[in-house]
Every structure is written in C-alpha cells, then in structure tokens.
Design a protein around this motif. Structure first.
Motif, PDB file in Angstrom:
ATOM      1  N   ALA A 106       5.725 -10.407  -8.776  1.00 14.08           N
ATOM      2  CA  ALA A 106       5.267  -9.377  -7.850  1.00 14.08           C
ATOM      3  C   ALA A 106       5.161  -8.084  -8.649  1.00 14.08           C
ATOM      4  CB  ALA A 106       6.244  -9.185  -6.695  1.00 14.08           C
ATOM      5  N   TYR A 107       4.449  -7.099  -8.121  1.00 15.49           N
ATOM      6  CA  TYR A 107       4.477  -5.789  -8.764  1.00 15.49           C
ATOM      7  C   TYR A 107       4.208  -4.697  -7.748  1.00 15.49           C
ATOM      8  CZ  TYR A 107      -0.678  -5.606  -9.028  1.00 15.49           C
ATOM      9  OH  TYR A 107      -2.019  -5.568  -8.735  1.00 15.49           O
ATOM     10  N   ALA A 108       4.617  -3.482  -8.126  1.00 14.49           N
ATOM     11  CA  ALA A 108       4.416  -2.322  -7.250  1.00 14.49           C
ATOM     12  C   ALA A 108       4.314  -1.082  -8.121  1.00 14.49           C
ATOM     13  CB  ALA A 108       5.576  -2.181  -6.281  1.00 14.49           C
ATOM     14  N   TYR A 109       3.674  -0.046  -7.601  1.00 15.41           N
ATOM     15  CA  TYR A 109       3.573   1.220  -8.332  1.00 15.41           C
ATOM     16  C   TYR A 109       4.657   2.180  -7.860  1.00 15.41           C
ATOM     17  CZ  TYR A 109      -0.998  -0.468  -9.775  1.00 15.41           C
ATOM     18  OH  TYR A 109      -2.018  -1.220 -10.298  1.00 15.41           O
ATOM     19  N   LYS A 110       5.171   2.952  -8.807  1.00 20.09           N
ATOM     20  CA  LYS A 110       6.117   4.003  -8.443  1.00 20.09           C
ATOM     21  C   LYS A 110       5.350   5.140  -7.766  1.00 20.09           C
ATOM     22  CE  LYS A 110       8.217   4.680 -12.370  1.00 20.09           C
ATOM     23  NZ  LYS A 110       9.187   5.416 -13.196  1.00 20.09           N
ATOM     24  N   PRO A 111       6.050   5.994  -7.027  1.00 19.02           N
ATOM     25  CA  PRO A 111       5.359   7.018  -6.225  1.00 19.02           C
ATOM     26  C   PRO A 111       4.388   7.884  -7.030  1.00 19.02           C
ATOM     27  CG  PRO A 111       7.660   6.898  -5.607  1.00 19.02           C
ATOM     28  CD  PRO A 111       7.501   5.985  -6.776  1.00 19.02           C
ATOM     29  N   ALA A 112       4.753   8.300  -8.242  1.00 18.04           N
ATOM     30  CA  ALA A 112       3.886   9.211  -8.992  1.00 18.04           C
ATOM     31  C   ALA A 112       2.531   8.563  -9.276  1.00 18.04           C
ATOM     32  CB  ALA A 112       4.566   9.634 -10.301  1.00 18.04           C
ATOM     33  N   SER A 113       2.508   7.261  -9.594  1.00 20.41           N
ATOM     34  CA  SER A 113       1.238   6.567  -9.844  1.00 20.41           C
ATOM     35  C   SER A 113       0.520   6.275  -8.531  1.00 20.41           C
ATOM     36  CB  SER A 113       1.467   5.238 -10.554  1.00 20.41           C
ATOM     37  OG  SER A 113       2.496   5.327 -11.469  1.00 20.41           O
ATOM     38  N   ALA A 114       1.290   5.889  -7.534  1.00 19.16           N
ATOM     39  CA  ALA A 114       0.689   5.488  -6.261  1.00 19.16           C
ATOM     40  C   ALA A 114       0.126   6.688  -5.505  1.00 19.16           C
ATOM     41  CB  ALA A 114       1.730   4.785  -5.397  1.00 19.16           C
ATOM     42  N   HIS A 115       0.608   7.887  -5.838  1.00 19.00           N
ATOM     43  CA  HIS A 115       0.249   9.073  -5.062  1.00 19.00           C
ATOM     44  C   HIS A 115      -1.261   9.199  -4.895  1.00 19.00           C
ATOM     45  CE1 HIS A 115       0.934  12.970  -3.238  1.00 19.00           C
ATOM     46  NE2 HIS A 115      -0.036  13.474  -3.996  1.00 19.00           N
ATOM     47  N   TYR A 116      -1.985   9.086  -6.025  1.00 22.16           N
ATOM     48  CA  TYR A 116      -3.439   9.273  -5.967  1.00 22.16           C
ATOM     49  C   TYR A 116      -4.174   7.965  -5.688  1.00 22.16           C
ATOM     50  CZ  TYR A 116      -2.248  13.831  -7.687  1.00 22.16           C
ATOM     51  OH  TYR A 116      -1.699  15.078  -7.796  1.00 22.16           O
ATOM     52  N   MET A 117      -3.545   6.830  -6.010  1.00 21.22           N
ATOM     53  CA  MET A 117      -4.157   5.526  -5.730  1.00 21.22           C
ATOM     54  C   MET A 117      -3.617   5.012  -4.407  1.00 21.22           C
ATOM     55  SD  MET A 117      -4.239   3.432  -9.265  1.00 21.22           S
ATOM     56  CE  MET A 117      -2.447   3.257  -9.303  1.00 21.22           C
ATOM     57  N   PHE A 118      -3.824   5.804  -3.332  1.00 18.94           N
ATOM     58  CA  PHE A 118      -3.229   5.431  -2.050  1.00 18.94           C
ATOM     59  C   PHE A 118      -3.680   4.037  -1.611  1.00 18.94           C
ATOM     60  CE2 PHE A 118      -7.128   7.764  -1.360  1.00 18.94           C
ATOM     61  CZ  PHE A 118      -7.800   6.997  -0.430  1.00 18.94           C
ATOM     62  N   TYR A 119      -4.893   3.643  -2.046  1.00 15.81           N
ATOM     63  CA  TYR A 119      -5.443   2.357  -1.606  1.00 15.81           C
ATOM     64  C   TYR A 119      -4.787   1.178  -2.328  1.00 15.81           C
ATOM     65  CZ  TYR A 119      -8.204   4.275  -5.420  1.00 15.81           C
ATOM     66  OH  TYR A 119      -8.564   4.908  -6.575  1.00 15.81           O
ATOM     67  N   TYR A 120      -4.006   1.435  -3.371  1.00 19.08           N
ATOM     68  CA  TYR A 120      -3.291   0.352  -4.058  1.00 19.08           C
ATOM     69  C   TYR A 120      -1.773   0.455  -3.860  1.00 19.08           C
ATOM     70  CZ  TYR A 120      -7.644  -0.728  -6.582  1.00 19.08           C
ATOM     71  OH  TYR A 120      -8.935  -1.072  -6.919  1.00 19.08           O
ATOM     72  N   ASP A 121      -1.335   1.378  -3.005  1.00 16.77           N
ATOM     73  CA  ASP A 121       0.104   1.571  -2.828  1.00 16.77           C
ATOM     74  C   ASP A 121       0.692   0.386  -2.061  1.00 16.77           C
ATOM     75  OD1 ASP A 121       2.579   2.697  -2.894  1.00 16.77           O
ATOM     76  OD2 ASP A 121       2.073   4.470  -1.692  1.00 16.77           O
ATOM     77  N   GLY A 122       1.824  -0.078  -2.499  1.00 22.36           N
ATOM     78  CA  GLY A 122       2.479  -1.206  -1.842  1.00 22.36           C
ATOM     79  C   GLY A 122       2.834  -2.274  -2.861  1.00 22.36           C
ATOM     80  N   ILE A 123       3.168  -3.451  -2.349  1.00 20.82           N
ATOM     81  CA  ILE A 123       3.657  -4.540  -3.200  1.00 20.82           C
ATOM     82  C   ILE A 123       2.692  -5.715  -3.113  1.00 20.82           C
ATOM     83  CG2 ILE A 123       5.534  -6.220  -3.496  1.00 20.82           C
ATOM     84  CD1 ILE A 123       7.345  -4.046  -2.104  1.00 20.82           C
ATOM     85  N   LEU A 124       2.376  -6.279  -4.255  1.00 19.42           N
ATOM     86  CA  LEU A 124       1.604  -7.530  -4.290  1.00 19.42           C
ATOM     87  C   LEU A 124       2.550  -8.615  -4.810  1.00 19.42           C
ATOM     88  CD1 LEU A 124      -1.054  -9.110  -4.036  1.00 19.42           C
ATOM     89  CD2 LEU A 124      -1.597  -8.397  -6.364  1.00 19.42           C
ATOM     90  N   ALA A 125       2.715  -9.677  -4.039  1.00 27.74           N
ATOM     91  CA  ALA A 125       3.720 -10.689  -4.376  1.00 27.74           C
ATOM     92  C   ALA A 125       3.150 -12.091  -4.310  1.00 27.74           C
ATOM     93  CB  ALA A 125       4.909 -10.591  -3.417  1.00 27.74           C
TER      94      ALA A 125
END
Ligand SMILES: [Zn+2]
Length: 630
Positions: A106-125
């Motif tokens: 699985a993977y997820a982005y930390k808040p600083a990376s996810a901040h601007y990539m709101f459409y990829y924020d969350g977990i893919l497992a």
C-alpha cells in the motif's frame, strides 16, 4: 475498485480493518503483550477513532464502501484513484487487485506532498493487506495502520525512504531511536546505529511485520498534523465534517445499490448466460427482482444470487435488477450489456471490408466494456483504401483535472465479427488479412504497452483461441507521434496476414480484435479486413505513394473499376495489357489526393475472358495488378 474478482472484498473484511485501526490507535490490540520490555512504557494510546462514512458527498446513505468496476484495479497507481470523496471530510482508501509497484502492499502521501495533489490524497492498498480476514490475514493486518501514519505526517523510523536496512536514519520523532529499519523480526534487540540504544523494531512505521505500537512522540506528530491546515487534515475531524459524513450519531442502515454482472457479455441465440447479483451498500439483501429483455427465458426472476438466461433473437440486450433489503430498495439497469449473435455463419470469403459502407463496421459487435473514451470506433477521415476505416482510439484527449485518473493503461476493448462460414476453405489456403497503421507517444520501446490480440471462437464465444498477439512494432509502424495520430498521405500501412488453422474453418467462426492500450498510446487504424485463400502479403502493397485495387476482381461482366488512393494529385497513365503483354488500352486520368478515385475500365476493352494486367503510372511511380475477366 474491482472487476468482480477476489479484489471485490467483502464488507466484513473492510469492517475488520476499521476494527483493527481503532484497536491499534487506542492501544487495544492484544499483541502489545509481545512488545519487548524496554518499549512497553512507550506504547502510546493515540486516541484517534475511525468510522466508515454513513453519508456520501451527495448526502446519500452509504455504508462507507463505494464499489467501482474498473480496469484500473489491475496494476493500480495514482491513476486508479477514481471517484475521490472530498478529502476535507473523508480519508479515502482505494483497494485494488494489484499494485503497479509490486514491492508495495500500500502507499500514501504525507500531508506536504498531498496538499497540492488533492486528487491523489489517500491510501492505495492491495486487497490482501486490508483487514485481517478474507483475502487478508492477521500478518498483513497492520498495513493500513502504517499508511494512516504517513497520511498524518509520520515517516518510516529510518527516515523518508522506502529502503530499510541501508543506512541509519531518523524520523524526526524524539522517542524513536535512529535505525536502519527492518524488513523482518530476526533481531528484536537490534542496536546497530547507536549501541547500546535498542531500536524500536516493533513500531507500526517499520517494515518488520511484527509491529504493535506507536510511541508518544509519534502520537504528538500525528496530532500536530490533525491540527494543521496542510492537506486539510484539520478539517477531517471538525464537527461540520463529522455531520457531513454522517458519523456524528448512530449509524443508519442504508438501502442497497443494485449491481450485477454476467459470466460473458457475448453469446449466441439459445446459449445460456449467467447473471450474478453483485448488489452492495447493505449486507443483508432480502429480495431481488430481475427483468430481462422480452425474448429472454426466463423474462423475470426473483433469484437472490444467480440466474441462467437464454435469448431467442440476436442483438444487444438490456437487463435490470431491483435489490431489496430491510432498509429499502435500489434498482440498476444495464443497457446493451450483453450481445446475442446469430450463430449462422455468413459467407464472406473473398469479400474485402473496405468499411466505406458503415454497415460493414456495424455488422461487428463493439464492446467498450468500461464505457470510456478509449474504444473501437468508425473512422471517416481516411483509410488504407478509400476514406473510411476502423479505429482504436487510444489517444487520451482529456485535460486536467479529468485526466488525473482513469488513464488508458489496463483497458480492454473488443470488436467481434459476425459468424462467418469458412467451411469452404482449407488449411493452407485460408488467411485472415488486413492493413493497419499505428503510432505511439512513447519515446522508448519499453514504454509501448499496446497489444492487439486476434482470437477466433467456434463455440459462439464460450471459448476463444488466440490466432495472434501483436505488440510494439508489430502494431506501431508510424513511430512516435506526439499529437493525436490521424491518417494522412504520409501514413504507413502494414499488411497483416494470419494463416487460419483447420480448427477455425467451421461454418460458424467468430473473430475478435482485442485491443489493450497503454498510457502513452496513440490511435490505431485497421482497414481492408478479409478472409481469403490468398495471403495479403503477396498482394500489391502501397510502396509507391499510392495504392489501388481492381473491383470486382474477377470481373464477371467484363466491367471493372480501379479504386485508387494517392498521396499526390497528378496525371495517372493507365495501361491495360493482355496475357501476352500486348497493350490493348491506354488512357490518362486526373487523380486527386486523399480521396477514393474511381476509374472505370470500359467493358469493350476486354474482348475475351482471361487474365489482363492493369498498370498505373503516376509521375513515374508504377504499379501493376492482375485482373481476371470471367
Ligand atoms: Zn510506509
């Protein structure tokens, strides 16, 4: 995200994951007893609670589990993150059949990376790392706990890399000792980095698979993240968000969302298709009402699970299902979901499908299984012959933000012919021929994912046999084209010929063109489909900047036409010779580029039955073809 396979995990498996999260984040997991004594005082009760949403973004009742039928469940990546729910209210977890990155669970982005990539924020497992039952296991059950740590700004204990065991590093948390990180539990008392300081191998942010704890320092760092506007984490637990997600009070039971699939979507009159109830959003369905097209047997059913259906007319079929539970009912209708073919084979031997007549294309069944823009279609702005042909539209014309998810890679689309009667052909004298032109946006060969599989079925689609699998340069013969690839006078067309095995030569053989595009695909074109006793490769191929055919050939009434495509306009000198090489007719014709030039060969030229040669010379470029007059 699923294609009705094992990855379409049960509600119960997902509930087991939510239970695990709440245990692990509240120090209720029984396996804290296994934490080595030195770290026992450092097991944090993080105190976060996780609830499955009870209202979706539209305010509709949901059990928190959205089920999306998509090819993006295979080799999933960011492009698989379909239908994200607003991250200021929901933490999205996408569950997939497989991940593109095969080394990740699985993977997820930390808040600083996810901040601007709101459409990829969350977990893919990967589905087998969600929960502790079903396709997952107790061993795999800590994965989402770990990923939520990343969502809340935790690094791996050794720092911000995904490679444990390489170098001593730090996660910026004071009470987790520096470590190289661990991919197993062989050394529980490891003190490699700063002896004798024992490292926290059993931390959730390790790769050890014996992880039982967060520390108070990690709790503080995650709490800070949840109090920050970065990536809207602060909003996730606001009163407003809890109300919007329907988790502010007791859970409400929702009515079902009706869904179904079939064991096949192509079959013949009289053959059985199995429909399967795939309804969701409420675990206990109490009733089902199926309605099938009027020629179906049965026309209706109340089976809760599967129904076997046969049809007695050909064509596209529409079906619907109403699912009922104690909380209400939901209905879905799938239009043109299955196609029923006529099993009686047509005789098309020797006929060339130029597709100038749309009926030729329409006689084939076109499956755009996932109803997206990557699909077979009828192309009317060019062809190998004439101005029309068949296209696989693989070029992605979508723009931001629509193109952030749902890319072409992994898609499957199929064209299936009518049944053809090939019983008059014999092995060694039976070929499937066509011309094709393809391009790619990839710069290097390894990035070309496209494949075209040609199959035949002699069982009305119950089973298919591979005739050929074409990939890379076998279908990409126009190189790299950055913009959308359209046919013009510079297009290269390749002749394709496939010998048909004896097993394919039945009185009701179907053929299938199955295209699988990639993320850097461009369009693919197909023309001049034919099944013939002659391989196309011995025919005259366009090597002179123009191509022509003699139609009909053989000419039965002594009357024939030249049909000519050329990339340059000019004067064509046309010469007809007899079998002895004597010129019997010569005339000029002004040909125009990029249209189908139709040039009549008058019947009075052909005084006798027999073999003639038609030679064309356009600006010194010559081509000759044989014409049989009967
Ligand atoms: Zn991680």
């Amino acid at each position: 995200m699923h294609n009705y396979g094992a990855e379409n995990i049960t509600d119960e498996q997902i509930y087991s994951d939510v239970k695990n999260l709440n245990d692990n984040y509240n120090k209720r997991n029984a396996d804290t007893t296994q934490v080595i004594p030195i770290f026992k005082p450092l097991i944090a009760n993080v105190g976060f609670e996780f609830r499955l949403a009870n209202k979706d973004p539209q305010g509709n009742c949901t059990n928190g589990i959205d089920r999306i039928n998509t090819y993006k469940t295979f080799k999933a990546n960011d492009q698989s993150k379909l239908n994200p729910w607003n991250r200021s209210v929901y933490l999205n977890i996408w569950v997939a059949n497989t991940l593109e990155n095969t080394s990740a669970a699985a993977y997820a982005y930390k808040p600083a990376s996810a901040h601007y990539m709101f459409y990829y924020d969350g977990i893919l497992a990967w589905h087998s790392y969600v929960g502790s039952i079903g396709t997952s296991s107790q061993y795999n059950s800590k994965t989402i706990t770990h990923e939520i740590g990343h969502c809340l700004n935790l690094d791996h204990l050794w720092g911000a890399t995904n490679q444990p065991g390489v170098a001593c590093g730090d996660d910026g948390v004071l009470d987790t000792p520096e470590t190289k990180g661990h991919s197993n539990c062989n050394i529980l008392y490891d003190s490699t980095c700063h002896p004798p300081i024992i490292e926290n191998v059993q931390n959730y942010m390790e790769y050890s698979y014996c992880d039982y704890m967060f520390t108070p320092g990690q709790k503080d760092r995650m709490t800070d993240a949840l109090n920050s506007d970065v990536a809207q984490r602060k909003s996730l637990w606001s009163d407003q968000s809890l109300i919007a997600a329907g988790v502010d009070g007791p859970r409400v039971d929702c009515k079902p969302k009706a869904d179904f699939n079939t064991n096949k979507q192509f079959s013949c009159i009289g053959n059985s298709i199995q429909y399967k109830n795939q309804s969701y959003n409420d675990t206990l369905m109490t009733a089902a009402e199926w309605t099938f097209d009027g020629d179906a047997t049965p026309a209706t059913s109340t089976s809760l699970n599967t129904v076997q259906v046969t049809y007695n007319t050909k064509g596209w079929k529409t079906s619907s299902l109403k699912s009922t539970s104690n909380a209400g009912s939901g209905t879905t209708t799938k239009s043109d979901y299955v196609y029923i073919a006529d099993p009686v084979g047509k005789n098309v031997t020797g006929k060339i499908f130029h597709f100038e007549d749309e009926a030729e294309f329409a006689s084939w069944t076109n499956f755009n299984y996932f109803n997206n823009e990557f699909k077979w279609d009828y192309y009317t702005y060019g062809g190998y012959f004439g101005t029309k042909c068949v296209r696989y539209k693989a070029y992605d014309t979508r723009t931001f933000p629509n193109n952030t998810v749902g890319s072409a890679s992994g898609d499957i689309d199929e064209l299936i012919t009518e049944a053809y009667d090939l019983s008059g052909l014999s092995q060694g004298n039976a070929y499937l021929n066509f011309f094709s032109a393809g391009a790619t946006r990839a710069s290097i060969n390894t990035d070309i994912e496209d494949s075209l599989i040609i199959q035949y079925s002699v069982t009305c689609g119950n089973s298919w046999v591979n005739l050929a699998k074409l990939s890379k340069s076998q279908i990409i013969n126009n190189g790299k084209v950055t913009n959308e690839f359209f046919i013009d006078n510079t297009t290269t067309w390749d002749a394709k010929t496939f010998a048909l095995p004896a097993q394919a030569l039945t009185s009701n053989t179907f053929f299938k063109f199955r295209y699988r595009p990639g993320d850097l695909s461009n369009n693919f074109y197909l023309d001049n489909f034919e099944i013939n006793s002659t391989p196309v490769s011995v025919k005259n191929i366009n090597t002179q900047g123009y191509s022509f055919e003699l139609v009909p050939n053989p000419a039965t009434n002594g009357n024939s036409f030249i049909q000519l495509n050329t990339s340059e306009s000019g004067n064509a000198k046309i010469t007809v010779s007899n079998i002895l090489g004597e010129k019997i007719s010569t005339f000029d014709y002004q040909v125009n580029r990029n249209i189908l030039n139709q040039i009549e060969l008058p019947s009075n030229v052909f005084t006798q039955k027999g073999i003639y040669f038609v030679n064309i010379d356009i600006n010194g470029k010559k081509n000759t073809k044989k014409l049989i007059v009967q």
